[in-house]
Scaffold this motif. Structure first.
Motif, PDB file in Angstrom:
ATOM      1  N   ALA A 129      88.679 -63.151  52.222  1.00  0.00           N
ATOM      2  CA  ALA A 129      88.412 -61.676  51.880  1.00  0.00           C
ATOM      3  C   ALA A 129      89.672 -61.103  51.669  1.00  0.00           C
ATOM      4  N   PRO A 130      89.763 -60.475  50.821  1.00  0.00           N
ATOM      5  CA  PRO A 130      91.245 -59.357  50.591  1.00  0.00           C
ATOM      6  C   PRO A 130      91.320 -58.293  51.629  1.00  0.00           C
ATOM      7  N   ASN A 131      92.486 -58.246  52.198  1.00  0.00           N
ATOM      8  CA  ASN A 131      92.506 -57.357  53.362  1.00  0.00           C
ATOM      9  C   ASN A 131      92.538 -55.846  52.868  1.00  0.00           C
ATOM     10  N   ASN A 132      92.058 -55.516  51.764  1.00  0.00           N
ATOM     11  CA  ASN A 132      92.044 -53.973  51.245  1.00  0.00           C
ATOM     12  C   ASN A 132      90.415 -53.554  50.917  1.00  0.00           C
ATOM     13  N   LEU A 133      89.546 -54.341  51.515  1.00  0.00           N
ATOM     14  CA  LEU A 133      88.164 -54.144  51.388  1.00  0.00           C
ATOM     15  C   LEU A 133      87.796 -52.766  51.460  1.00  0.00           C
ATOM     16  N   ARG A 134      87.009 -52.305  50.786  1.00  0.00           N
ATOM     17  CA  ARG A 134      86.805 -50.741  51.303  1.00  0.00           C
ATOM     18  C   ARG A 134      85.619 -50.761  52.571  1.00  0.00           C
ATOM     19  N   PRO A 135      85.851 -50.048  53.463  1.00  0.00           N
ATOM     20  CA  PRO A 135      84.898 -49.916  54.498  1.00  0.00           C
ATOM     21  C   PRO A 135      83.613 -49.697  54.256  1.00  0.00           C
ATOM     22  N   ALA A 136      82.663 -50.334  54.983  1.00  0.00           N
ATOM     23  CA  ALA A 136      81.478 -49.916  54.536  1.00  0.00           C
ATOM     24  C   ALA A 136      80.789 -48.661  55.064  1.00  0.00           C
ATOM     25  N   SER A 137      81.576 -47.951  56.049  1.00  0.00           N
ATOM     26  CA  SER A 137      81.382 -46.536  56.145  1.00  0.00           C
ATOM     27  C   SER A 137      81.334 -45.545  54.803  1.00  0.00           C
ATOM     28  N   GLU A 138      82.214 -46.143  53.974  1.00  0.00           N
ATOM     29  CA  GLU A 138      82.590 -45.511  52.519  1.00  0.00           C
ATOM     30  C   GLU A 138      81.507 -46.169  51.556  1.00  0.00           C
ATOM     31  N   VAL A 139      81.370 -47.398  51.550  1.00  0.00           N
ATOM     32  CA  VAL A 139      80.600 -48.058  50.524  1.00  0.00           C
ATOM     33  C   VAL A 139      79.086 -47.911  50.620  1.00  0.00           C
ATOM     34  N   MET A 140      78.713 -47.848  51.966  1.00  0.00           N
ATOM     35  CA  MET A 140      77.272 -48.042  51.873  1.00  0.00           C
ATOM     36  C   MET A 140      76.295 -46.722  52.147  1.00  0.00           C
ATOM     37  N   LYS A 141      77.200 -45.527  52.032  1.00  0.00           N
ATOM     38  CA  LYS A 141      76.378 -44.344  52.025  1.00  0.00           C
ATOM     39  C   LYS A 141      75.741 -44.329  50.725  1.00  0.00           C
ATOM     40  N   LEU A 142      74.403 -43.741  51.134  1.00  0.00           N
ATOM     41  CA  LEU A 142      73.393 -43.768  49.925  1.00  0.00           C
ATOM     42  C   LEU A 142      73.808 -43.322  48.650  1.00  0.00           C
ATOM     43  N   GLU A 143      74.476 -41.888  48.847  1.00  0.00           N
ATOM     44  CA  GLU A 143      74.617 -41.127  47.425  1.00  0.00           C
ATOM     45  C   GLU A 143      75.774 -42.095  46.821  1.00  0.00           C
ATOM     46  N   ARG A 144      76.645 -42.752  47.501  1.00  0.00           N
ATOM     47  CA  ARG A 144      77.865 -43.467  46.604  1.00  0.00           C
ATOM     48  C   ARG A 144      77.110 -44.696  46.106  1.00  0.00           C
ATOM     49  N   LEU A 145      76.177 -45.267  46.774  1.00  0.00           N
ATOM     50  CA  LEU A 145      75.462 -46.254  46.139  1.00  0.00           C
ATOM     51  C   LEU A 145      74.808 -45.981  44.929  1.00  0.00           C
ATOM     52  N   GLY A 146      74.178 -44.745  45.030  1.00  0.00           N
ATOM     53  CA  GLY A 146      73.217 -44.318  43.944  1.00  0.00           C
ATOM     54  C   GLY A 146      74.226 -43.736  42.785  1.00  0.00           C
ATOM     55  N   SER A 147      75.458 -43.931  42.894  1.00  0.00           N
ATOM     56  CA  SER A 147      76.342 -43.446  41.926  1.00  0.00           C
ATOM     57  C   SER A 147      77.080 -44.587  41.263  1.00  0.00           C
ATOM     58  N   MET A 148      76.748 -45.908  41.397  1.00  0.00           N
ATOM     59  CA  MET A 148      77.313 -47.176  40.891  1.00  0.00           C
ATOM     60  C   MET A 148      76.893 -47.251  39.598  1.00  0.00           C
ATOM     61  N   PHE A 149      77.640 -47.953  38.653  1.00  0.00           N
ATOM     62  CA  PHE A 149      77.343 -48.177  37.166  1.00  0.00           C
ATOM     63  C   PHE A 149      77.144 -49.723  37.085  1.00  0.00           C
ATOM     64  N   ALA A 150      76.566 -50.392  36.321  1.00  0.00           N
ATOM     65  CA  ALA A 150      76.410 -51.750  35.849  1.00  0.00           C
ATOM     66  C   ALA A 150      77.951 -52.295  35.901  1.00  0.00           C
ATOM     67  N   SER A 151      78.360 -53.252  36.299  1.00  0.00           N
ATOM     68  CA  SER A 151      79.554 -53.929  36.160  1.00  0.00           C
ATOM     69  C   SER A 151      79.575 -55.442  35.541  1.00  0.00           C
ATOM     70  N   ARG A 152      81.046 -56.015  35.789  1.00  0.00           N
ATOM     71  CA  ARG A 152      80.923 -57.295  35.178  1.00  0.00           C
ATOM     72  C   ARG A 152      80.069 -58.310  35.680  1.00  0.00           C
ATOM     73  N   LEU A 153      79.960 -58.036  37.245  1.00  0.00           N
ATOM     74  CA  LEU A 153      79.194 -58.871  38.055  1.00  0.00           C
ATOM     75  C   LEU A 153      77.734 -58.599  38.029  1.00  0.00           C
ATOM     76  N   SER A 154      77.045 -57.762  37.366  1.00  0.00           N
ATOM     77  CA  SER A 154      75.666 -57.433  37.215  1.00  0.00           C
ATOM     78  C   SER A 154      75.040 -58.563  36.418  1.00  0.00           C
ATOM     79  N   PHE A 155      73.876 -58.506  36.872  1.00  0.00           N
ATOM     80  CA  PHE A 155      72.793 -59.796  36.527  1.00  0.00           C
ATOM     81  C   PHE A 155      72.931 -59.965  35.088  1.00  0.00           C
ATOM     82  N   VAL A 156      72.551 -58.977  34.065  1.00  0.00           N
ATOM     83  CA  VAL A 156      72.662 -59.306  32.834  1.00  0.00           C
ATOM     84  C   VAL A 156      73.929 -59.639  32.287  1.00  0.00           C
ATOM     85  N   ARG A 157      74.938 -59.072  32.757  1.00  0.00           N
ATOM     86  CA  ARG A 157      76.504 -59.619  32.212  1.00  0.00           C
ATOM     87  C   ARG A 157      76.742 -60.982  32.518  1.00  0.00           C
ATOM     88  N   SER A 158      76.223 -61.304  33.763  1.00  0.00           N
ATOM     89  CA  SER A 158      76.418 -62.774  34.539  1.00  0.00           C
ATOM     90  C   SER A 158      75.738 -63.708  33.489  1.00  0.00           C
TER      91      SER A 158
END
Length: 583
Positions: A9-38
């Protein structure tokens, strides 16, 4: 499963305390890794072929269509049944019993005996006796307004107004796409061993993609029926701009809670891709490309329509915020640490959606970095109990890794406002107000935070009596805590698996849960119809099936279809022509 503390893992991963907040998760967009793109990238790279072998439709577009899908090592068939549906039968609810189309993807050849068996059962969906070679079972309803408008335009020799697709981006919307052994179809293990579909939801996404192709060909057929001499086919630019809709509700929420190890892999993969991109030094070329990507996203968001007032206001806020990002990029020249400076600035000046849009575009900026992660988004899920752990160690684990759950207050009305249950009548997950609505006796254990908090409280009292006890002794005293303890022990070192929210809290927004999962699927045009169900669009802007095997089109060009823009109609010498909306 790979832990977020893995040496790779890269050493600059965002902390889960930031990433896994529900409001932030609910603000995400489809990305290159999304299943339709993959899936699309795999289809493009391997030059999959999709050909229509049966198209037996009557003058109303009803009948049978079969599509053959050929991959480097296998063949499949998508079998589609179109029927006449009375208006009173048309419903997007999971309990509906009839649909405009029903369809299935089957492994291998579609011989007559198989087609006969499918014709008797696929239209029945859950009530049918599905064949074990069926990989995916689905159904969809028409967007009646678009179908009527499009067919009328094409029948008169005119291309439809692209704004109709900007308003409603599809001709069909699915209401369920089943896989993984549901109703007697092929189980997950069969797909897991199949290199074509061993990525999450790949087979389901293929079924949706083929439905898109059918919707185009059915539309052209209906236009020709209306006016054989005058009708024209739908222009390729409009075909690409056409997606497939999906209507979904609270049924998505339990998946996020019940599959934490899978969610860990999805989020971890995205965060690894983002962390790697942030380490790249910016230059003039990447600065220009990032600005172009943000400009495309801005125009896409400006063209997004929704009837929901709150979502409209949210979109407007994001549009204004993205415009500020573009202005910032125009004022800030390329330099080595540009991305970190942008992210820091955005945290103070931009909405959560804009912050996550920036992260999506940074992943897009370096396509070679995330592509190797696509095969790591799945996992074999297994919750392991460690009965010989010291009970005090379990308490310490909760306080170190699940401290977010300990803010739950047993006696606070706001912390216990909602309850989750499954409706016996409608067979759907539901959300009720505790003390005010019925159904609490059917409550399901989706609120992980309160469960962990209660476990911790019981553990504290137990340790006061037995300070040197083992976990097995705690569970003998409190056997009802077994599943919670198993989850705590298993997920202790996988921080991205748990959504850090109290799902009972009054301020919890179920739409955030839906958008979290839909962003990983690859959804666009997020259009809530209430606070508990939403319509989205999949594959809008994606390459057409005929383009997959066209060697004159580069894979890089074909894969550049995120945040599609409305095509522009111009008057040419021989009638209407279209200019593509992509940059």
């Amino acid at each position: 499963m790979i832990s977020a503390t893995s040496a790779s893992a890269p050493n600059n991963l965002r902390p889960a305390s930031e990433v896994m907040k529900l409001e932030r998760l609910g603000s995400m967009f489809a990305s290159r890794l999304s299943f339709v793109r993959s899936l699309m990238r795999k289809m493009i790279t391997e030059r999959w072929q999709i050909t229509n072998t049966v198209f037996d439709l009557d003058s109303k577009g009803h009948g049978l269509a079969v599509y053959r899908i050929t991959t480097p090592g296998h063949c499949y068939h998508c079998v589609i049944f179109s029927r006449d549906l009375a208006p009173e039968q048309r419903s997007d609810r999971v309990i509906a019993e009839a649909w405009d189309v029903t369809f299935a993807v089957v492994e291998g050849e579609a011989e007559d005996s198989l087609l006969e068996q499918m014709a008797a059962n696929v239209p029945l969906q859950e009530a049918g006796r599905q064949h074990p070679r069926v990989l995916v079972l689905s159904r969809a309803n028409k967007s009646l307004r678009n179908f009527s408008q499009f067919a009328t335009s094409l029948a008169t020799g005119q291309q439809p107004n692209p704004a109709w697709l900007t308003s409603v981006g599809y001709l069909y919307r699915t209401t369920a796409v089943y896989g993984n052994g549901k109703f007697g179809i092929a189980d997950f293990a069969r797909l897991e061993r199949n290199p074509d579909f061993n990525r999450p939801f790949a087979a389901q996404m293929l079924a949706v993609y083929v439905l898109r192709q059918f919707s185009i060909e059915q539309l052209n057929h209906l236009a020709r029926v209306q006016s054989p001499e005058q009708a024209v086919p739908l222009h390729p630019e409009l075909q690409r701009y056409l997606g497939v809709g999906n209507s979904t509700g609270l049924g998505m929420a339990p998946f996020l809670i019940n599959h934490p190890q899978l969610i860990q892999q999805w989020v971890y993969g995205r965060e690894r891709a983002l962390a790697s991109a942030r380490l790249e030094p910016a230059n003039e070329q990447t600065h220009t490309k990032l600005r172009a990507l943000m400009a495309r996203a801005l125009k896409h968001l400006q063209q997004t329509r929704t009837e929901d007032r709150d979502q409209t206001l949210r979109n407007q806020e994001t549009v204004g915020s993205v415009a500020e990002v573009i202005d910032w990029l125009d004022r800030t020249p390329a330099h080595h640490a540009l991305y970190e400076e942008l992210i820091t600035w955005a945290h103070s000046h931009c909405s959560l959606e804009t912050q996550e849009l920036i992260n999506t575009m940074l992943i897009e900026l370096y396509p070679e970095l995330p592509d190797g992660l696509e095969d790591e988004l799945g996992c074999l899920e297994s919750m392991d109990l460690q009965p010989d752990m010291k009970a005090r160690q379990l308490k310490d684990l909760i306080e170190r890794k699940f401290d977010w759950a300990l803010s739950y207050r047993e006696d606070c009305p706001d912390d216990n406002y909602w309850f989750w249950y499954r409706s016996a009548e409608k067979e759907e997950p539901r959300l009720g107000i505790r003390g005010a609505e019925s159904g609490a006796e059917k409550e399901t254990a989706l609120a992980v935070g309160p469960r962990i908090s209660r476990c911790h409280a019981k553990l504290e009292r137990f340790l006061q009596r037995s300070p040197n006890a083992m976990v097995v002794e705690f569970l003998m005293a409190h056997p009802e805590q077994k599943e919670c303890v198993r989850r705590i022990q298993t997920l202790g070192e996988t921080p991205y698996g748990e959504i850090r929210a109290n799902l009972w809290h009054r301020d919890m927004k179920p739409m955030h849960l839906l958008r979290t999962k839909l962003s990983f699927f690859g959804a666009s045009r997020f259009d809530p119809k209430s606070d508990r169900w939403v319509r989205i669009t999949l594959f809008q802007g994606a390459p057409l099936s005929a383009e997959l095997s066209n060697h004159e089109l580069s894979p890089e060009k074909l894969d550049d279809w995120g945040f599609p823009l409305e095509p522009v109609i111009e008057a040419g010498e021989s009638g209407q022509t279209l200019q593509g909306g992509a940059l």
